[in-house]
Design a protein around this motif. Structure first.
Motif, PDB file in Angstrom:
ATOM      1  N   THR A 137      -6.941 -10.227   1.376  1.00 29.25           N
ATOM      2  CA  THR A 137      -6.895  -9.537   2.444  1.00 29.25           C
ATOM      3  C   THR A 137      -7.086  -9.802   4.188  1.00 29.25           C
ATOM      4  O   THR A 137      -8.334 -10.140   3.890  1.00 29.25           O
ATOM      5  CB  THR A 137      -8.095  -7.775   1.997  1.00 29.25           C
ATOM      6  OG1 THR A 137      -6.926  -7.772   0.380  1.00 29.25           O
ATOM      7  CG2 THR A 137      -7.499  -7.214   2.888  1.00 29.25           C
ATOM      8  N   ARG A 142      -1.783  -6.111   4.584  1.00 27.57           N
ATOM      9  CA  ARG A 142      -2.090  -6.207   3.214  1.00 27.57           C
ATOM     10  C   ARG A 142      -2.340  -7.442   2.313  1.00 27.57           C
ATOM     11  O   ARG A 142      -2.236  -8.773   2.641  1.00 27.57           O
ATOM     12  CB  ARG A 142      -0.547  -5.126   2.733  1.00 27.57           C
ATOM     13  CG  ARG A 142      -0.317  -4.333   3.718  1.00 27.57           C
ATOM     14  CD  ARG A 142       0.812  -3.568   3.424  1.00 27.57           C
ATOM     15  NE  ARG A 142       2.059  -4.426   3.094  1.00 27.57           N
ATOM     16  CZ  ARG A 142       3.364  -3.974   2.302  1.00 27.57           C
ATOM     17  NH1 ARG A 142       3.446  -3.139   1.395  1.00 27.57           N
ATOM     18  NH2 ARG A 142       4.008  -5.203   2.033  1.00 27.57           N
ATOM     19  N   PRO A 143      -2.358  -6.595   1.082  1.00 21.50           N
ATOM     20  CA  PRO A 143      -3.460  -7.693   0.298  1.00 21.50           C
ATOM     21  C   PRO A 143      -2.974  -8.957  -0.196  1.00 21.50           C
ATOM     22  O   PRO A 143      -1.206  -8.700  -0.157  1.00 21.50           O
ATOM     23  CB  PRO A 143      -3.914  -7.152  -0.810  1.00 21.50           C
ATOM     24  CG  PRO A 143      -4.197  -6.174  -0.638  1.00 21.50           C
ATOM     25  CD  PRO A 143      -3.541  -5.655   0.755  1.00 21.50           C
TER      26      PRO A 143
END
Length: 262
Positions: A137, A142-143
């Motif tokens: 992340t 976003r991851p």
């Protein structure tokens, strides 16, 4: 990738070589890109390698360099390693960097001018030594999964390189920077893939010495799963990476390090 992971399990558990694939067929004397659908860059896109075949019993396999990363900050925030995608189009542009190098057949005095040549790209951030897909992340964003699968890719390549150069007299495994480290990390796999060949390893600017920061080494083993590469021949490498040097020396191949301070 999963086929490559299975091949690695075979290497560890049974001591067998990579499961053979189809030999590479390409024109002699010119560079050809070969797609490997199960080899991946950091972003999960397929990659491959370049070959320049010759009527020779000898082969040079050269691993490209380009930094390294081991966690979300180093990979996604600081971008410390080359990233994908790397495909045929990018290879066509990258070929210009081969001029005046050991990959240049026209370079006067090049000892590899008449050899079979193989060039392996670098787009996994793991010194060609990873076997894992962690999720990172970034500070903003976003991851996302990060494919640290450099060693898995190498096992996939060896499935076809071994039958392509079956009976090779001499195999030189070489690399620069990250590729130099990668040459050492992949030496055992090449040793098993080419058991009847004379294997020479040239590590250019990849010195495995003590002094890597502990957090960095932790990332190598937890996020790359470097233990899957080193444990079979060097269990102590988890705490002392330099122990890999005498471990690969015990394989009885000739190994050389080129390095400098500037």
């Amino acid at each position: 990738m999963w086929r490559a992971l299975a091949v690695f399990s075979c290497l560890v558990a049974a001591g067998c070589g990579p499961a053979p694939g189809a030999p590479i067929v390409a024109p002699r004397g010119s560079w050809t890109w070969v797609d490997f659908p199960d080899a991946r860059c950091d972003d999960g896109t397929p990659t491959g390698l370049g070959v320049n075949l010759a009527d020779s019993p000898d082969v040079l396999v050269f691993l490209n360099g380009g930094g390294a990363c081991w966690d979300a900050e180093s990979c996604l925030d600081l971008h410390l390693a080359l990233r994908g995608p790397f495909d045929e189009g990018k290879f066509a542009r990258h070929r210009e960097t081969f001029d005046d190098s050991v990959l240049d057949r026209s370079l006067p005095g090049n000892p590899f001018a008449g050899w079979n040549l193989v060039w392996v790209p670098y787009c996994t951030g793991d010194l060609h030594g990873g076997q894992n897909v962690p999720t990172y992340t970034p500070a903003q964003g976003r991851p996302r999964p990060y494919h640290h699968v450099g060693h898995a890719n190498m096992l996939e390549y060896l499935r076809r390189l071994a039958p392509t150069f079956a009976g090779a007299r001499t195999v030189v495994l070489a690399g620069v920077s990250a590729g130099g480290f990668g040459a050492l990390l992949n030496q055992p796999a090449f040793h098993q893939a080419f058991p009847a060949s004379r294997l020479l390893v040239i590590d250019d600017s990849g010195p495995l010495v003590d002094g890597f920061p502990a957090a960095m080494v932790d990332g190598f083993f937890s996020n790359w799963r470097l233990d899957r590469v080193t444990d079979p021949i060097c269990p102590s490498c988890r705490t002392e990476l330099s122990a890999l040097v005498p471990a690969v020396a015990a394989l009885s191949d000739r190994t050389a390090l080129l390095s400098s301070t500037q």
